[in-house]
Design a protein around this motif. Structure first.
Motif, PDB file in Angstrom:
ATOM      1  N   SER A 203      -0.286  -5.555   2.254  1.00  0.00           N
ATOM      2  CA  SER A 203       0.822  -6.426   1.873  1.00  0.00           C
ATOM      3  C   SER A 203       0.517  -7.792   2.452  1.00  0.00           C
ATOM      4  N   GLN A 205       2.653  -9.978   3.264  1.00  0.00           N
ATOM      5  CA  GLN A 205       3.900 -10.495   3.840  1.00  0.00           C
ATOM      6  C   GLN A 205       3.728 -11.331   5.113  1.00  0.00           C
ATOM      7  N   ARG A 226      -4.063   0.331  -0.936  1.00  0.00           N
ATOM      8  CA  ARG A 226      -3.533   1.396  -0.077  1.00  0.00           C
ATOM      9  C   ARG A 226      -4.284   2.685  -0.320  1.00  0.00           C
ATOM     10  N   GLU A 228      -3.726   5.704  -0.509  1.00  0.00           N
ATOM     11  CA  GLU A 228      -2.709   6.739  -0.721  1.00  0.00           C
ATOM     12  C   GLU A 228      -3.410   7.997  -1.180  1.00  0.00           C
ATOM     13  N   TYR A 372       8.788  -5.262  11.737  1.00  0.00           N
ATOM     14  CA  TYR A 372       9.221  -6.670  11.581  1.00  0.00           C
ATOM     15  C   TYR A 372      10.658  -6.825  11.071  1.00  0.00           C
ATOM     16  N   GLY A 397      10.849  -3.442  -2.378  1.00  0.00           N
ATOM     17  CA  GLY A 397      11.226  -3.184  -0.989  1.00  0.00           C
ATOM     18  C   GLY A 397      11.235  -4.497  -0.247  1.00  0.00           C
ATOM     19  N   GLY A 398      12.269  -4.740   0.560  1.00  0.00           N
ATOM     20  CA  GLY A 398      12.309  -6.010   1.287  1.00  0.00           C
ATOM     21  C   GLY A 398      13.239  -5.950   2.465  1.00  0.00           C
ATOM     22  N   MET A 441       7.470  -6.489  -4.782  1.00  0.00           N
ATOM     23  CA  MET A 441       7.730  -5.650  -5.962  1.00  0.00           C
ATOM     24  C   MET A 441       6.396  -5.207  -6.543  1.00  0.00           C
ATOM     25  N   GLY A 442       6.259  -3.929  -6.794  1.00  0.00           N
ATOM     26  CA  GLY A 442       5.048  -3.425  -7.431  1.00  0.00           C
ATOM     27  C   GLY A 442       5.023  -3.912  -8.874  1.00  0.00           C
TER      28      GLY A 442
END
Ligand code: 4AD
Ligand code: MG
Length: 471
Positions: A203, A205, A226, A228, A372, A397-398, A441-442
């Protein structure tokens, strides 16, 4: 540049004028006195029908690339408005030795004959599958959705920026990193290329936060990686994430409302009939299922029809899930319990069955989320949200970020985090720190959701997932 079909259909030339186009043959039908050929160049969902003398068509094959010159005519009957016609006595100009020139041939067993192919089969020919109408329309869709997002963020005074893809930290702390090794270091494997461990970003971010502290509103659409293990139809090892970071906000509801505005903006462009964007996607499916096209349109209209999408807390979500199980309405594989992650089955049921609409879930327990996020006054939950949508589950997600130096350092210590590589991130908090927050957002998940596309592998040109690296 040579003329393309997108341009020809958007600004049709004078009737009966000479037109030269290039493209790939989608189908040829040869009759006794006449032959029909559909060609496409991928710039629009529309094929160009060519009406030609049968002797010119006898050797042409589906899949071949050709150049064709003829007269631009109105089409009588048929679905299309225009067609390219080569009359029997068509005079060829000096620069042409033929009205139809084959540029590239195909073998006898060309796999994309005009018939229905399953997506599963098409995934076995990753270098050819984008030639099909359904898949090429998804790539045009992808491009248009990106353009629409650029317009949205421009309008909201955001700066589009480019954080790095190589990092030395695990932003999400989920331990799903790809480690980078340099082949030049094979002789001396103990030597690290960057002098320390390095990874592909999960990410952007943390770097976006740096830029946000100078530019207030920043965003990016960037690859994220990722490792995964789970091979599902909504996970990729390499995916594109849209991330935005916003200064001077301190309430998670500002983020849920903003991400709703963003998605609604995209939907509005898709529904705008003056643009071909939505039509492109819908038309490409016409051959397969009219109901599918109607369903997509209904979904887009529905997304705009609700003034504000629902928003509940994680605690409320757990209550709803537990009550539904107790009432025998639904049986989950995983028991919904306060303190445990919402499973994909929970997310899909909440959005798809209970709210039947996108819904934000806010304020998850601290232990479920990264270091965070701003801790709420209850000291049990954090100021975060996940936007859940039907069929997909988590789309966005945020959170509000912890901008206070001491609170952030304390939390990192409590989590036993290695801080060395994040000193810059902590130091930001002592240099004019301000409340801020953002989300990710994906991008592929958005495309699957808005386009009713089941498998995430069909909305990215070259999907990468565990044990898949085909092309
Ligand atoms: O929820 P995630 O992990 O959030 C973050 O990484 C934050 N740092 C973002 C931020 O606040 N700037 O990921 C965000 C979104 C998910 O909601 C999901 O849509 C998508 O990224 N995503 C994936 N999409 C495809 N394949 C994967 N393996 C994905 N993992 C996450
Ligand atoms: Mg998440």
């Amino acid at each position: 540049l040579p003329q393309c079909l997108g341009e020809l259909f958007a600004r049709p030339p004078r009737l009966n004028s000479d037109v030269t186009v290039q493209g790939w043959i989608k189908a040829v039908r040869v009759q006794k006195n006449i032959a029909f050929m559909d060609i496409s160049d991928g710039t629009t969902y529309q094929n160009l029908m060519c009406v030609i003398p049968p002797e010119l068509a006898s050797n042409l094959k589906t899949g071949e690339s050709i150049q064709i010159r003829g007269l631009w005519c109105e089409s009588k009957g048929g679905k299309q408005k225009y067609e390219l016609k080569i009359p029997k006595d068509y005079k060829i100009s000096d620069e042409f030795d033929n009205c139809i020139k084959v540029i590239g041939t195909v073998p006898e067993n060309y796999p994309l004959q005009k018939k229905f192919h399953t997506q599963q089969f098409l995934r076995t020919i990753p270098h050819l599958r984008w030639k099909t109408n359904v898949l090429s329309s998804i790539l045009r869709f992808r491009s248009h959705v990106e353009t629409s997002l650029i317009a949205f963020f421009n309008e909201k005074n955001f700066i589009k920026t480019n954080p790095p893809l190589i990092t030395s930290s695990d932003c999400e702390g989920a331990g799903e990193l790809f480690k980078i090794e340099s082949t030049s270091n094979e002789k001396n494997p103990t030597e690290k290329f960057f002098g320390k461990d390095s990874y592909l970003t999960v990410s952007t971010q943390l770097h976006l936060e740096v830029l946000c502290m100078a530019l207030s509103r920043v965003w990016t659409l960037s690859p994220c990686f990722r490792a995964e293990e789970s091979s599902t139809n909504r996970h990729l090892s390499e995916f594109w994430m849209l991330e935005a970071e916003i200064a001077f906000i301190n309430d998670v509801r500002q983020l849920t409302k903003f991400s709703e505005l963003m998605i609604k903006h995209v939907v509005r462009t898709l529904l705008d009939d003056s643009s071909e964007i939505g039509k492109n996607l819908i038309e490409s499916r016409r051959g397969r299922a009219v109901e599918e096209a109607i369903k997509i349109r209904e979904k887009w209209n529905f997304l705009l029809s609700k003034d504000e999408w629902d928003c509940i807390t994680y605690t409320e979500a757990i209550d709803i899930l537990q009550k539904a199980e107790a009432d025998g309405i639904v049986k989950f594989k995983f028991k919904p319990t306060w303190g445990a992650s919402l499973q994909s089955e929970h997310e899909k049921w909440l959005a798809g069955e209970y709210f039947k609409s996108p819904v934000s879930v806010t304020d998850y327990p601290i232990e479920l989320k990264p270091f965070y996020m701003k801790i709420n006054n209850d000291k049990k939950t954090v100021a975060c949200f996940d936007l859940l949508v039907p069929e997909i589950g988590e789309l966005v997600g945020g959170s509000i970020r912890e901008h206070d130096l001491f609170k952030l350092s304390n939390e990192m210590t409590r989590r036993n985090m290695k801080v060395d590589d994040l000193n810059w991130y902590i130091d930001l908090r002592s240099n004019g720190s301000v409340p801020h927050g953002g989300f990710g957002m994906g991008f592929e998940r958005l495309l699957c959701y808005l386009g009713n596309i089941e498998n995430i592998r069909d909305v990215i040109p070259f999907p990468r997932s565990a044990e898949t690296l085909d092309c």
